[in-house]
Scaffold this motif. Structure first.
Motif, PDB file in Angstrom:
ATOM      1  N   PRO A  47      46.169 101.406  48.765  1.00 16.58           N
ATOM      2  CA  PRO A  47      47.492 100.905  49.176  1.00 16.58           C
ATOM      3  C   PRO A  47      47.451 100.053  50.448  1.00 16.58           C
ATOM      4  O   PRO A  47      46.642 100.289  51.337  1.00 16.58           O
ATOM      5  N   LYS A  48      48.317  99.081  50.495  1.00 15.95           N
ATOM      6  CA  LYS A  48      48.516  98.150  51.627  1.00 15.95           C
ATOM      7  C   LYS A  48      47.371  97.141  51.800  1.00 15.95           C
ATOM      8  O   LYS A  48      47.127  96.629  52.884  1.00 15.95           O
ATOM      9  N   SER A  49      46.687  96.879  50.692  1.00 14.42           N
ATOM     10  CA  SER A  49      45.556  95.949  50.760  1.00 14.42           C
ATOM     11  C   SER A  49      45.862  94.585  50.150  1.00 14.42           C
ATOM     12  O   SER A  49      44.979  93.743  50.048  1.00 14.42           O
ATOM     13  N   GLY A  50      47.111  94.389  49.703  1.00 17.35           N
ATOM     14  CA  GLY A  50      47.457  93.097  49.104  1.00 17.35           C
ATOM     15  C   GLY A  50      47.894  93.213  47.654  1.00 17.35           C
ATOM     16  O   GLY A  50      47.875  92.224  46.914  1.00 17.35           O
ATOM     17  N   THR A  51      48.312  94.407  47.245  1.00 20.02           N
ATOM     18  CA  THR A  51      48.712  94.647  45.855  1.00 20.02           C
ATOM     19  C   THR A  51      49.877  93.749  45.427  1.00 20.02           C
ATOM     20  O   THR A  51      49.851  93.151  44.347  1.00 20.02           O
ATOM     21  N   THR A  52      50.894  93.665  46.274  1.00 16.02           N
ATOM     22  CA  THR A  52      52.090  92.878  45.937  1.00 16.02           C
ATOM     23  C   THR A  52      51.696  91.421  45.681  1.00 16.02           C
ATOM     24  O   THR A  52      52.153  90.790  44.716  1.00 16.02           O
ATOM     25  N   TRP A  53      50.851  90.899  46.528  1.00 15.65           N
ATOM     26  CA  TRP A  53      50.390  89.508  46.421  1.00 15.65           C
ATOM     27  C   TRP A  53      49.624  89.296  45.114  1.00 15.65           C
ATOM     28  O   TRP A  53      49.885  88.361  44.348  1.00 15.65           O
ATOM     29  N   SER A 142      49.192  98.494  58.549  1.00 15.66           N
ATOM     30  CA  SER A 142      50.168  98.251  57.497  1.00 15.66           C
ATOM     31  C   SER A 142      50.643  99.584  56.908  1.00 15.66           C
ATOM     32  O   SER A 142      51.849  99.791  56.687  1.00 15.66           O
ATOM     33  N   TYR A 200      41.280  90.511  50.743  1.00 20.44           N
ATOM     34  CA  TYR A 200      42.560  89.955  51.193  1.00 20.44           C
ATOM     35  C   TYR A 200      42.293  88.766  52.127  1.00 20.44           C
ATOM     36  O   TYR A 200      42.941  87.726  52.025  1.00 20.44           O
ATOM     37  N   CYS A 239      53.514  82.217  45.090  1.00 24.05           N
ATOM     38  CA  CYS A 239      53.186  83.606  45.449  1.00 24.05           C
ATOM     39  C   CYS A 239      52.916  83.789  46.939  1.00 24.05           C
ATOM     40  O   CYS A 239      52.491  84.870  47.366  1.00 24.05           O
ATOM     41  N   PHE A 241      53.399  84.411  50.906  1.00 25.90           N
ATOM     42  CA  PHE A 241      54.227  85.360  51.651  1.00 25.90           C
ATOM     43  C   PHE A 241      55.549  84.697  52.047  1.00 25.90           C
ATOM     44  O   PHE A 241      56.617  85.291  51.904  1.00 25.90           O
ATOM     45  N   LEU A 244      57.752  84.300  48.748  1.00 26.27           N
ATOM     46  CA  LEU A 244      58.232  85.560  48.156  1.00 26.27           C
ATOM     47  C   LEU A 244      59.127  86.342  49.117  1.00 26.27           C
ATOM     48  O   LEU A 244      60.166  86.860  48.725  1.00 26.27           O
ATOM     49  N   PHE A 269      56.980  93.461  52.402  1.00 27.67           N
ATOM     50  CA  PHE A 269      56.665  92.215  53.125  1.00 27.67           C
ATOM     51  C   PHE A 269      56.872  92.472  54.616  1.00 27.67           C
ATOM     52  O   PHE A 269      57.994  92.709  55.044  1.00 27.67           O
ATOM     53  N   ARG A 270      55.812  92.454  55.384  1.00 27.42           N
ATOM     54  CA  ARG A 270      55.967  92.723  56.809  1.00 27.42           C
ATOM     55  C   ARG A 270      55.529  91.493  57.603  1.00 27.42           C
ATOM     56  O   ARG A 270      56.328  90.651  57.950  1.00 27.42           O
ATOM     57  N   ALA A 272      51.916  90.061  57.099  1.00 30.41           N
ATOM     58  CA  ALA A 272      50.872  89.363  56.341  1.00 30.41           C
ATOM     59  C   ALA A 272      49.936  88.560  57.231  1.00 30.41           C
ATOM     60  O   ALA A 272      49.691  87.383  57.001  1.00 30.41           O
TER      61      ALA A 272
HETATM   62  P1  A3P Z   1      51.248  93.798  56.508  1.00 34.90           P
HETATM   63  O1  A3P Z   1      51.900  95.144  56.610  1.00 34.90           O
HETATM   64  O2  A3P Z   1      50.008  93.691  57.317  1.00 34.90           O
HETATM   65  O3  A3P Z   1      52.185  92.670  56.777  1.00 34.90           O
HETATM   66  P2  A3P Z   1      50.514  96.079  49.433  1.00 34.90           P
HETATM   67  O4  A3P Z   1      51.153  94.986  48.663  1.00 34.90           O
HETATM   68  O5  A3P Z   1      49.180  96.499  48.888  1.00 34.90           O
HETATM   69  O6  A3P Z   1      51.444  97.205  49.653  1.00 34.90           O
HETATM   70  O7  A3P Z   1      50.147  95.465  50.851  1.00 34.90           O
HETATM   71  C1  A3P Z   1      51.172  95.092  51.726  1.00 34.90           C
HETATM   72  C2  A3P Z   1      50.639  94.085  52.711  1.00 34.90           C
HETATM   73  O8  A3P Z   1      50.500  92.806  52.068  1.00 34.90           O
HETATM   74  C3  A3P Z   1      51.611  93.890  53.859  1.00 34.90           C
HETATM   75  O9  A3P Z   1      50.785  93.596  54.982  1.00 34.90           O
HETATM   76  C4  A3P Z   1      52.420  92.698  53.380  1.00 34.90           C
HETATM   77  O10 A3P Z   1      53.091  92.004  54.397  1.00 34.90           O
HETATM   78  C5  A3P Z   1      51.335  91.848  52.729  1.00 34.90           C
HETATM   79  N1  A3P Z   1      51.851  90.903  51.723  1.00 34.90           N
HETATM   80  C6  A3P Z   1      52.883  91.085  50.870  1.00 34.90           C
HETATM   81  N2  A3P Z   1      53.062  90.000  50.112  1.00 34.90           N
HETATM   82  C7  A3P Z   1      52.135  89.090  50.491  1.00 34.90           C
HETATM   83  C8  A3P Z   1      51.815  87.755  50.083  1.00 34.90           C
HETATM   84  N3  A3P Z   1      52.516  87.148  49.143  1.00 34.90           N
HETATM   85  N4  A3P Z   1      50.788  87.136  50.688  1.00 34.90           N
HETATM   86  C9  A3P Z   1      50.066  87.761  51.642  1.00 34.90           C
HETATM   87  N5  A3P Z   1      50.309  89.025  52.087  1.00 34.90           N
HETATM   88  C10 A3P Z   1      51.331  89.684  51.516  1.00 34.90           C
END
Ligand code: A3P
Length: 308
Positions: A47-53, A142, A200, A239, A241, A244, A269-270, A272
């Motif tokens: 988790p928090k490694s760029g999954t959403t992206w 994150s 990432y 896609c 940050f 989105l 989205f925090r 990035a």
């Molecule tokens: P930060 O908290 O460092 O900003 P996950 O999607 O795995 O939960 O990871 C969330 C992290 O990916 C957050 O990092 C978030 O801001 C970042 N993130 C979300 N969307 C992104 C995008 N489109 N491009 C790059 N980073 C993104």
């Protein structure tokens, strides 16, 4: 063993990794009943490694003939009106409420499960697995922000230094982080055609190059005409940050969370940024964590991949 977690009271160790206790029945049902098909594309990550992206990118790559990335609003691209998490189901969340048949329709799915916990049907099928890894100090920062926002109100606040110690001791949702990364790394060395590893940081540095590589890996390479039209570039912009995080659905939209609560889409989205850890870790903390990372990733070149 069970112990208080980052978000809830009950983090439980199961098959060597820590999980929210409420997820464990769903994980068991996935391990038993998930039917993996050769055309499944499984996005895996700590988790928090760029999954959403990656969800947004893989959805765009695989659906590009239906929804062009340019003029996305006009051609009804779901990414314009849905959070990426609504476009790509997460298996353990789906299984939590569909335990009898934990098989969502889409072939593009994701999971945070460690490699050794994946359903056997996934290991044995011809499916493709894409793993995204992120530098651990940034993952920690994150994760801490995410947990603070979601943390159960009946728990005392989680300080950064407590989170740091728990992370370093491997006690975090789907942790230990290093074991998670190393299992996928070793599996990738064994099955390079099945498991793709991406960082990432490298994706930040070379998005178009990596999107093209991903497309080839999952069997959806860009055609010459698409290359000429800059389709990969358009996908990267859609896609991003900036794009989105500024969509209305991601600014004010909400979704239900696994434990039944409702969360805001903006939580995904925090900032990035690479290296935000510098604003949180002391020199001593940095040294402790880098030492663990160097030891655990020794000989893999993985740490270099994550440092710019
Ligand atoms: P930060 O908290 O460092 O900003 P996950 O999607 O795995 O939960 O990871 C969330 C992290 O990916 C957050 O990092 C978030 O801001 C970042 N993130 C979300 N969307 C992104 C995008 N489109 N491009 C790059 N980073 C993104």
């Amino acid at each position: 063993p069970t112990q208080p977690g980052w978000v809830s009271r009950s983090l439980k160790q199961y098959q060597g990794f820590w999980h929210e206790e409420g997820f464990i029945p769903g994980i068991l049902s996935l391990q038993e009943k998930f039917r993996c098909k050769p055309d499944h594309i499984v996005l895996t990550s700590y988790p928090k490694s760029g999954t959403t992206w990656l969800k947004a990118l893989l959805f765009s790559i695989t659906n590009r003939s239906r929804y062009r990335a340019t003029d996305a609003a006009a051609n009804g691209n779901p990414l314009e009106r849905c959070n990426p998490h609504s476009c790509v189901p997460r298996l353990e969340v789906y299984a939590a409420s569909n335990g009898d048949d934990p098989n969502p329709d889409p072939v593009l799915v994701n999971t945070h499960l460690a490699y050794s916990l994946l359903p056997k049907s996934m290991i044995h099928s011809e499916c493709k697995i894409v793993y995204v890894a992120r530098e651990p100090k940034d993952v920690l920062v994150s994760s801490w922000h995410f947990a603070v926002k979601l943390r159960s109100k009946d728990l005392p606040p989680l300080t950064f230094s407590e989170a740091f110690d728990m992370f370093c001791n491997g006690v975090s949702d789907f942790g230990p982080y290093w074991d998670h990364v190393m299992e996928y790394w070793n599996a990738h060395l064994k099955f390079p055609h099945k498991i793709f590893i991406l960082s990432y940081e490298d994706l930040m540095r070379r998005p178009v190059y990596n999107v093209k590589k991903l497309a080839v890996f999952i069997g959806h390479p860009f055609t010459d005409v698409e290359e000429e039209c800059g389709v990969a570039e358009d996908i990267v912009s859609l896609c991003s940050f900036e794009k989105l995080s500024n969509l209305e659905v991601n600014k004010i939209g909400t979704r239900s969370w696994a434990n039944g609560s409702v969360i805001k889409n903006e939580i995904f989205f925090r900032k990035a940024q690479i290296g935000d850890w510098k604003n949180y870790l002391t020199d001593e903390m940095r040294a402790r964590m880098d030492k663990i990372t160097r030891e655990k990733f020794k000989g893999t070149g993985l740490f270099d991949l994550m440092v710019l």
